[in-house]
Each structure stands twice: as structure tokens, then as C-alpha cells.
Design a protein around this motif. Sequence first.
Motif, PDB file in Angstrom:
ATOM      1  N   LEU A  70       0.850  -1.263   0.049  1.00  0.00           N
ATOM      2  CA  LEU A  70      -0.167  -0.082   0.025  1.00  0.00           C
ATOM      3  C   LEU A  70       0.900   1.184   0.066  1.00  0.00           C
ATOM      4  CD1 LEU A  70      -3.066  -1.065   2.505  1.00  0.00           C
ATOM      5  CD2 LEU A  70      -2.936  -0.916   0.171  1.00  0.00           C
ATOM      6  N   THR A  71       2.047   1.147   0.390  1.00  0.00           N
ATOM      7  CA  THR A  71       2.903   2.212   0.179  1.00  0.00           C
ATOM      8  C   THR A  71       3.917   2.243  -0.861  1.00  0.00           C
ATOM      9  OG1 THR A  71       4.513   1.326   1.698  1.00  0.00           O
ATOM     10  CG2 THR A  71       2.724   2.766   2.834  1.00  0.00           C
ATOM     11  N   SER A  72       3.850   1.426  -2.007  1.00  0.00           N
ATOM     12  CA  SER A  72       4.792   1.271  -3.045  1.00  0.00           C
ATOM     13  C   SER A  72       4.222   2.308  -3.933  1.00  0.00           C
ATOM     14  CB  SER A  72       4.496   0.065  -3.702  1.00  0.00           C
ATOM     15  OG  SER A  72       5.183   0.008  -4.816  1.00  0.00           O
ATOM     16  N   LYS A  73       5.029   3.159  -4.433  1.00  0.00           N
ATOM     17  CA  LYS A  73       4.635   4.282  -5.465  1.00  0.00           C
ATOM     18  C   LYS A  73       4.337   3.752  -6.747  1.00  0.00           C
ATOM     19  CE  LYS A  73       7.086   8.070  -3.042  1.00  0.00           C
ATOM     20  NZ  LYS A  73       8.083   9.067  -3.303  1.00  0.00           N
ATOM     21  N   PHE A  74       5.041   2.574  -7.236  1.00  0.00           N
ATOM     22  CA  PHE A  74       4.566   2.145  -8.544  1.00  0.00           C
ATOM     23  C   PHE A  74       3.533   1.281  -8.507  1.00  0.00           C
ATOM     24  CE2 PHE A  74       5.168  -1.072 -11.782  1.00  0.00           C
ATOM     25  CZ  PHE A  74       5.544  -0.390 -12.930  1.00  0.00           C
ATOM     26  N   ILE A  75       3.361   0.565  -7.489  1.00  0.00           N
ATOM     27  CA  ILE A  75       1.963  -0.231  -7.400  1.00  0.00           C
ATOM     28  C   ILE A  75       0.924   0.510  -7.706  1.00  0.00           C
ATOM     29  CG2 ILE A  75       0.710  -1.570  -6.041  1.00  0.00           C
ATOM     30  CD1 ILE A  75       3.192  -3.088  -5.061  1.00  0.00           C
ATOM     31  N   ASN A  76       0.950   1.694  -6.829  1.00  0.00           N
ATOM     32  CA  ASN A  76      -0.216   2.437  -6.625  1.00  0.00           C
ATOM     33  C   ASN A  76      -0.414   3.477  -7.758  1.00  0.00           C
ATOM     34  OD1 ASN A  76      -1.578   2.103  -3.996  1.00  0.00           O
ATOM     35  ND2 ASN A  76       0.448   1.882  -3.567  1.00  0.00           N
ATOM     36  N   SER A  77       0.627   3.663  -8.501  1.00  0.00           N
ATOM     37  CA  SER A  77       0.333   4.900  -9.671  1.00  0.00           C
ATOM     38  C   SER A  77       0.349   4.185 -10.840  1.00  0.00           C
ATOM     39  CB  SER A  77       1.801   5.640  -9.554  1.00  0.00           C
ATOM     40  OG  SER A  77       2.880   4.920  -9.829  1.00  0.00           O
ATOM     41  N   THR A  78       0.680   2.864 -10.805  1.00  0.00           N
ATOM     42  CA  THR A  78       0.712   2.085 -12.351  1.00  0.00           C
ATOM     43  C   THR A  78      -0.230   0.821 -12.147  1.00  0.00           C
ATOM     44  OG1 THR A  78       2.815   2.996 -12.757  1.00  0.00           O
ATOM     45  CG2 THR A  78       2.123   1.048 -13.897  1.00  0.00           C
ATOM     46  N   GLU A  79       0.225  -0.001 -11.375  1.00  0.00           N
ATOM     47  CA  GLU A  79      -0.529  -1.482 -11.416  1.00  0.00           C
ATOM     48  C   GLU A  79      -1.995  -1.226 -10.930  1.00  0.00           C
ATOM     49  OE1 GLU A  79       3.455  -4.209 -10.937  1.00  0.00           O
ATOM     50  OE2 GLU A  79       1.790  -4.279  -9.343  1.00  0.00           O
ATOM     51  N   VAL A  80      -2.199  -0.629  -9.756  1.00  0.00           N
ATOM     52  CA  VAL A  80      -3.584  -0.448  -9.195  1.00  0.00           C
ATOM     53  C   VAL A  80      -4.503  -0.024 -10.035  1.00  0.00           C
ATOM     54  CG1 VAL A  80      -4.961   0.528  -7.452  1.00  0.00           C
ATOM     55  CG2 VAL A  80      -2.800  -0.984  -6.830  1.00  0.00           C
ATOM     56  N   PRO A  81      -4.192   1.227 -10.765  1.00  0.00           N
ATOM     57  CA  PRO A  81      -5.119   2.027 -11.647  1.00  0.00           C
ATOM     58  C   PRO A  81      -5.502   1.191 -12.911  1.00  0.00           C
ATOM     59  CG  PRO A  81      -3.477   3.563 -10.744  1.00  0.00           C
ATOM     60  CD  PRO A  81      -2.944   2.179 -10.525  1.00  0.00           C
ATOM     61  N   ALA A  82      -4.569   0.704 -13.572  1.00  0.00           N
ATOM     62  CA  ALA A  82      -4.587  -0.016 -14.652  1.00  0.00           C
ATOM     63  C   ALA A  82      -5.592  -1.285 -14.327  1.00  0.00           C
ATOM     64  CB  ALA A  82      -3.285  -0.599 -15.269  1.00  0.00           C
ATOM     65  N   LEU A  83      -5.298  -1.823 -13.233  1.00  0.00           N
ATOM     66  CA  LEU A  83      -6.329  -3.077 -12.947  1.00  0.00           C
ATOM     67  C   LEU A  83      -7.580  -2.754 -12.614  1.00  0.00           C
ATOM     68  CD1 LEU A  83      -3.611  -5.324 -10.902  1.00  0.00           C
ATOM     69  CD2 LEU A  83      -4.547  -5.744 -13.313  1.00  0.00           C
ATOM     70  N   LEU A  84      -7.829  -1.671 -11.887  1.00  0.00           N
ATOM     71  CA  LEU A  84      -9.046  -1.024 -11.590  1.00  0.00           C
ATOM     72  C   LEU A  84      -9.950  -0.564 -12.728  1.00  0.00           C
ATOM     73  CD1 LEU A  84      -8.397   0.747  -8.194  1.00  0.00           C
ATOM     74  CD2 LEU A  84      -9.399  -1.591  -8.443  1.00  0.00           C
ATOM     75  N   GLU A  85      -9.256   0.137 -13.771  1.00  0.00           N
ATOM     76  CA  GLU A  85      -9.823   0.412 -14.915  1.00  0.00           C
ATOM     77  C   GLU A  85     -10.159  -0.887 -15.787  1.00  0.00           C
ATOM     78  OE1 GLU A  85      -9.045   3.156 -18.685  1.00  0.00           O
ATOM     79  OE2 GLU A  85      -7.276   2.820 -17.611  1.00  0.00           O
ATOM     80  N   ARG A  86      -9.412  -1.866 -15.819  1.00  0.00           N
ATOM     81  CA  ARG A  86      -9.707  -3.109 -16.754  1.00  0.00           C
ATOM     82  C   ARG A  86     -10.923  -4.042 -15.896  1.00  0.00           C
ATOM     83  NH1 ARG A  86      -6.356  -6.949 -18.483  1.00  0.00           N
ATOM     84  NH2 ARG A  86      -8.114  -7.380 -20.222  1.00  0.00           N
ATOM     85  N   ARG A  87     -11.063  -3.882 -14.438  1.00  0.00           N
ATOM     86  CA  ARG A  87     -11.779  -4.276 -13.737  1.00  0.00           C
ATOM     87  C   ARG A  87     -13.057  -3.735 -14.201  1.00  0.00           C
ATOM     88  NH1 ARG A  87     -14.293  -3.048  -8.609  1.00  0.00           N
ATOM     89  NH2 ARG A  87     -14.985  -5.208  -7.473  1.00  0.00           N
ATOM     90  N   GLU A  88     -13.543  -2.598 -14.094  1.00  0.00           N
ATOM     91  CA  GLU A  88     -14.543  -1.728 -14.548  1.00  0.00           C
ATOM     92  C   GLU A  88     -15.040  -1.901 -15.977  1.00  0.00           C
ATOM     93  OE1 GLU A  88     -17.869   0.820 -14.016  1.00  0.00           O
ATOM     94  OE2 GLU A  88     -16.364   0.062 -12.427  1.00  0.00           O
ATOM     95  N   LYS A  89     -14.025  -1.789 -17.126  1.00  0.00           N
ATOM     96  CA  LYS A  89     -14.502  -1.699 -18.259  1.00  0.00           C
ATOM     97  C   LYS A  89     -14.410  -3.241 -18.937  1.00  0.00           C
ATOM     98  CE  LYS A  89     -12.819   2.956 -19.184  1.00  0.00           C
ATOM     99  NZ  LYS A  89     -11.879   3.699 -19.842  1.00  0.00           N
ATOM    100  N   ALA A  90     -13.606  -4.119 -18.623  1.00  0.00           N
ATOM    101  CA  ALA A  90     -13.300  -5.561 -19.376  1.00  0.00           C
ATOM    102  C   ALA A  90     -13.749  -6.431 -18.364  1.00  0.00           C
ATOM    103  CB  ALA A  90     -11.962  -5.509 -19.768  1.00  0.00           C
TER     104      ALA A  90
END
Length: 211
Positions: A70-90
Motif C-alpha cells: 500500500l506504500t509502493s509508489k509504482f504499484i499505486n501509480s501504475t498497477e492498481v489504476p490499470a487493474l481497476l480500470e480493466r475491472r470496470e471496463k473489461a
Amino acid sequence: MPGKVFISYSHLDEDWKDRVTQQLGVLEMEGLLDVWDDRKIAGGDAWESDIETALNSCEAALLLISAAFLTSKFINSTEVPALLERREKAGVRVIPVILKPCQWKRVKWLKAINARPKDGQALSGMSAHDADQALSDLASELCELLEKNSKRPFDGGGSAANALPPIPVDLAQLPVAPPNFLGRSAELAALDAAWADTGKTRVLVLVAPGG
């Protein structure tokens, strides 16, 4: 085709990631899953590009939740947003897996998603046997979810929201046909039979030389 699974984790939790991939590996060896984490990036590869490709092609993702995650900058700026967007759209299945006690219930996007193990109990507080059982149950649930998704009926290649608009047709502009057809008695009989056969016939194709 095996379902593609992306694992998002902090390198500080690598020991737990290895335990997760070991459980998933049983199903991977059976051809049921295709599991990816960043340790599969080969030397000399463009790591950001490889991660992006894996994010965009996965059908499910496991988020290994801890304070380090939860404090990883890369995870929270790159991986999590991409996965949440694909969760919503795909409809990508995103499953948080609680590794260690942390304030995950105060994270807005995270508290809204049903986590594993059940009731959000951290794996680190379990006995070795119970943790293995929880991860085995997770692997089984994930496999069943992906199998269920693969059996969804074909929707024509897109959702109703993405469907092409109907083409307008002005019936008044169609040419006027003669009241009676001459010839083609066999073809007309086939059409009549197909029209009457409401229980079976779905498509009837007539192919005529020269169009």
C-alpha cells in the motif's frame, strides 16, 4: 486456453508471493492457469513494457496486500489504476489477498472489493497449515471463476453499449415487385418449408449463379 493471472506484490513480500505462486503452480502445470509476476521478466527486457503487456492481457489479478504494497509508489501509480480500470471496463477479476495486518480497510478503492482469505483475516496470523489451506482455496476459487467466464455466451464481439447503430432503411424507396413469381418453384417450396419449420430452422441460404 488457460486463464491469465497477474500477481501484483511488493518485493518485500516475495516469500508470500512465492507461496501463492506455488499453489497456483499446481493448476498451471495442469494447463488451467497462466500465472505472471515480474520475476518472469528476462534480463535485458524492457520491464515497464513487459508489465504493461501483462496488465493489459490478464483475465484476473491477485493483489498481495500489506503495508509495503500500500506504500509502493509504482504499484499505486501504475498497477492498481490499470487493474481497476480493466475491472470496470473489461470485467477483469481483481482479488485482494491480505498478507499482513495493515490499514487496508481505510483505503477507499480497496475496502469496496471483497478480499481473501474470508473475512479479511491476514495470512501471516494463521498457522502454516491454515495458510496453505486458505491459499489452496483461493487457487480453486480463482480457477472456477475463470472457467465460468470462459463459458459466457458469445455476445457478437462486444457489449450492447458498443454495438453499431442500426442502418436506416426507407421501405418506400424499395422497387415494386410483380405480384407473382415465375419459376423457382423448388426454391420457393424450400422457403415455405423453412418458414413453417419454426422449431428447427434458423438460417436458410439460397446461392444462385451470377448473384
